[in-house]
Design an enzyme around this catalytic site. Sequence first.
Site: not given
Length: 214
Positions: A103, A158, A192
């Site tokens: 991320s 995601d 995610h």
Amino acid sequence: MCGNNMSAPLPAIVPAAKKATAAVIFLHGLGDTGHGWAEAFAGIRSPHVKYICPHAFDIIGLSPDAQEDEAGIKQAAENVKSLVEQEVRNGIPSHRIILGGFSQGGALALYTALTTQQKLAGVLALSCWLPLRTTLPQGSINCVNKDIPILQCHGDCDPLVPLMFGSLTSERLKTMLNPANITFKTYSSMMHSSCIEEMTDAKQFIDKHLPPVD
């Protein structure tokens, strides 16, 4: 890693099982710490590789759709370069170091690799995007890492960093760097987060680009 470096907690480290001749520096995402990723790498470790997972890489305004904090991102990239320099002083040359992240950590890893003077072994960019796009040159860049191998991984479900950001990042990287060395993998139903298949691909990437030297 905001503010004073002296106050930053020491990274979570998975030491090499024998003499460390290579390293992976992996940066976590927002609101996380390095511990979870250190555990994940302990599960796929190679005996000659040291895994370093720093804490506190929380940069305000580092998300795909936020107003980007240019000064904060650049300062964080300097902190990452210092971590690389520390390993070089420990006897691991920079071209035996893979920079990675998840991320916002992956975004920072990509940005650092594109702007550093240190020749790196590769970038492992998970569920992320390229920050400060408008400040980076258009077209191919003549940097020390222009032929760097990059493995970008992204879940197709995601909800936080949509797959579109990942694929656009991959296309942009291919215009800047040697496109033959950029791989973009997607994982069905992954959100995610990470998955076993992704960690297996990460291990293959690390083993390929950081082979044992002795």
